[in-house]
Design a protein around this motif. Sequence first.
Motif, PDB file in Angstrom:
ATOM      1  N   GLU A   1     -16.359   9.631  14.575  1.00 24.12           N
ATOM      2  CA  GLU A   1     -14.986  10.244  14.319  1.00 24.12           C
ATOM      3  C   GLU A   1     -14.056   9.863  15.488  1.00 24.12           C
ATOM      4  O   GLU A   1     -12.820   9.394  14.998  1.00 24.12           O
TER       5      GLU A   1
ATOM      6  N   SER B   1     -10.847   7.224  14.912  1.00 23.86           N
ATOM      7  CA  SER B   1      -9.444   7.483  15.227  1.00 23.86           C
ATOM      8  C   SER B   1      -8.686   6.587  16.093  1.00 23.86           C
ATOM      9  O   SER B   1      -7.892   6.082  16.506  1.00 23.86           O
TER      10      SER B   1
ATOM     11  N   TYR C   1      -7.388  12.047   6.385  1.00 21.03           N
ATOM     12  CA  TYR C   1      -7.168  11.105   7.426  1.00 21.03           C
ATOM     13  C   TYR C   1      -5.690  11.316   8.205  1.00 21.03           C
ATOM     14  O   TYR C   1      -4.809  11.413   7.442  1.00 21.03           O
ATOM     15  N   ILE C   2      -5.907  11.672   9.242  1.00 15.29           N
ATOM     16  CA  ILE C   2      -4.653  12.027  10.146  1.00 15.29           C
ATOM     17  C   ILE C   2      -4.567  10.973  11.203  1.00 15.29           C
ATOM     18  O   ILE C   2      -5.319  10.837  11.969  1.00 15.29           O
ATOM     19  N   ASN C   3      -3.249  10.348  11.348  1.00 22.37           N
ATOM     20  CA  ASN C   3      -3.351   9.610  12.555  1.00 22.37           C
ATOM     21  C   ASN C   3      -1.888   9.948  13.294  1.00 22.37           C
ATOM     22  O   ASN C   3      -1.352  11.091  13.020  1.00 22.37           O
ATOM     23  N   SER C   4      -1.663   8.916  14.352  1.00 20.16           N
ATOM     24  CA  SER C   4      -0.557   9.405  15.336  1.00 20.16           C
ATOM     25  C   SER C   4       0.937   9.423  14.648  1.00 20.16           C
ATOM     26  O   SER C   4       1.673  10.291  15.088  1.00 20.16           O
TER      27      SER C   4
ATOM     28  N   ILE D   1      -8.311  16.900  18.191  1.00 18.11           N
ATOM     29  CA  ILE D   1      -7.252  16.081  18.481  1.00 18.11           C
ATOM     30  C   ILE D   1      -5.885  16.949  18.657  1.00 18.11           C
ATOM     31  O   ILE D   1      -5.023  16.827  19.593  1.00 18.11           O
TER      32      ILE D   1
ATOM     33  N   MET E   1       0.676  -1.224  -0.025  1.00 16.83           N
ATOM     34  CA  MET E   1      -0.007  -0.037   0.044  1.00 16.83           C
ATOM     35  C   MET E   1       0.921   1.182  -0.076  1.00 16.83           C
ATOM     36  O   MET E   1       1.751   1.303   0.641  1.00 16.83           O
TER      37      MET E   1
ATOM     38  N   HIS F   1     -12.927  17.392  14.253  1.00 20.62           N
ATOM     39  CA  HIS F   1     -12.433  16.286  14.961  1.00 20.62           C
ATOM     40  C   HIS F   1     -10.881  16.461  15.186  1.00 20.62           C
ATOM     41  O   HIS F   1     -10.609  16.225  16.316  1.00 20.62           O
ATOM     42  N   PHE F   2     -10.352  16.900  14.135  1.00 19.22           N
ATOM     43  CA  PHE F   2      -8.806  16.972  14.188  1.00 19.22           C
ATOM     44  C   PHE F   2      -8.555  18.070  15.036  1.00 19.22           C
ATOM     45  O   PHE F   2      -7.286  18.176  15.503  1.00 19.22           O
TER      46      PHE F   2
ATOM     47  N   ALA G   1      -8.125   3.218  14.546  1.00 19.47           N
ATOM     48  CA  ALA G   1      -6.946   3.310  13.810  1.00 19.47           C
ATOM     49  C   ALA G   1      -5.566   3.071  14.614  1.00 19.47           C
ATOM     50  O   ALA G   1      -4.774   2.441  14.206  1.00 19.47           O
ATOM     51  N   GLU G   2      -5.682   4.000  15.694  1.00 18.53           N
ATOM     52  CA  GLU G   2      -4.576   3.920  16.624  1.00 18.53           C
ATOM     53  C   GLU G   2      -4.340   2.439  17.359  1.00 18.53           C
ATOM     54  O   GLU G   2      -3.205   2.109  17.598  1.00 18.53           O
TER      55      GLU G   2
ATOM     56  N   ILE H   1     -10.967   0.908  10.263  1.00 21.97           N
ATOM     57  CA  ILE H   1     -11.872   2.129  10.322  1.00 21.97           C
ATOM     58  C   ILE H   1     -13.015   2.302   9.656  1.00 21.97           C
ATOM     59  O   ILE H   1     -14.204   2.728  10.220  1.00 21.97           O
TER      60      ILE H   1
ATOM     61  N   GLY I   1      -1.534   1.079   6.729  1.00 19.84           N
ATOM     62  CA  GLY I   1      -2.683   1.430   5.657  1.00 19.84           C
ATOM     63  C   GLY I   1      -3.924   0.258   5.758  1.00 19.84           C
ATOM     64  O   GLY I   1      -5.100   0.851   5.660  1.00 19.84           O
ATOM     65  N   TYR I   2      -3.732  -0.560   6.278  1.00 19.89           N
ATOM     66  CA  TYR I   2      -4.664  -1.582   6.379  1.00 19.89           C
ATOM     67  C   TYR I   2      -5.660  -1.318   7.686  1.00 19.89           C
ATOM     68  O   TYR I   2      -6.557  -2.036   7.555  1.00 19.89           O
ATOM     69  N   GLU I   3      -5.201  -0.302   8.323  1.00 21.60           N
ATOM     70  CA  GLU I   3      -6.062  -0.082   9.517  1.00 21.60           C
ATOM     71  C   GLU I   3      -7.388   0.484   9.002  1.00 21.60           C
ATOM     72  O   GLU I   3      -8.185   0.793   9.743  1.00 21.60           O
ATOM     73  N   ARG I   4      -7.036   1.203   7.628  1.00 26.15           N
ATOM     74  CA  ARG I   4      -8.379   1.770   7.354  1.00 26.15           C
ATOM     75  C   ARG I   4      -9.483   0.871   7.077  1.00 26.15           C
ATOM     76  O   ARG I   4     -10.675   1.354   6.867  1.00 26.15           O
TER      77      ARG I   4
END
Lengths: 115, 145
Positions: free
Chosen positions: B43, B47, A56-59, A91, A1, A87-88, B50-51, B25, B19-22
């Motif tokens: 939302e 998150s 999409y924003i992650n840690s 965060i 990916m 939301h972000f 995802a984490e 989600i 990426g596969y966490e999507r």
Amino acid sequence: MTQANEIVLKQIGDVTLIDIRGDITILSESYLNDAYADANNRGAGKILLKFEKAAYINSGGISVLIQLLAKTEQNNQTIGLIGLSDHFTKIFNMVGITKFAKIYKTREDALKAMS
Amino acid sequence: MTPASNEYSIEISLPSKIGYERIAIASSAALAKMGGFPAARIEDLKSAVAEACINAMQHGNQWRLEARVVVHMNLGDDRIVVSVTDQGSGVTEFPKYPGITKIIEENVSPRGLGVFIIHQLADEVRYNQTVDGGHTMTIEIRLPE
């Protein structure tokens, strides 16, 4: 990916706009670092980071942004953020990003405050 | 829609690759939407899930592609419960998020951020060890009263 960011730099008066298209994850690191280096090389003192509302924003992405903020602190640059969803925004407040960068509702608000 | 029986219980298995966490989600968000969760709580759920998945891939399975992350979702009357299980012999204790000031001003590593975000967003977080040595993180998000 794979994941790619498209980043466009634009100078608006004395503010350098870094327009980030796409999601913000650990895979954004090289794109963001390159864009910041470019802005820094141009002598940017005020930088406005623009995100996509649906990004999409992650840690991992937040860590990259925090490390970028560390560089802007070292270089005495002012940072603004726009385009974040509610939301972000929440965060970014939680993790403390707003101690080092101000979030604005609109580009116009940001430019007015930063100029 | 009234949640009942196993109809509202979903399980998926993911490779340990970013990426596969999507997939998790999107699945958990769809289930929460079916349960009438408001957009803001969905939302939060997205998150947190995802984490938890990234945490399981990174710390539990240490990015070994062959090691799976199993995500179980269950929609109840007033809550959605998501369990994320790794197969790892990875860490059993997560580093504490040091806070942004220490990261920026003292050059401390930004570790523990994902778990910090989960605890901020979820109503309840539980940890268990599985019989085969893996770990499960269970996240509960409730409908607002």
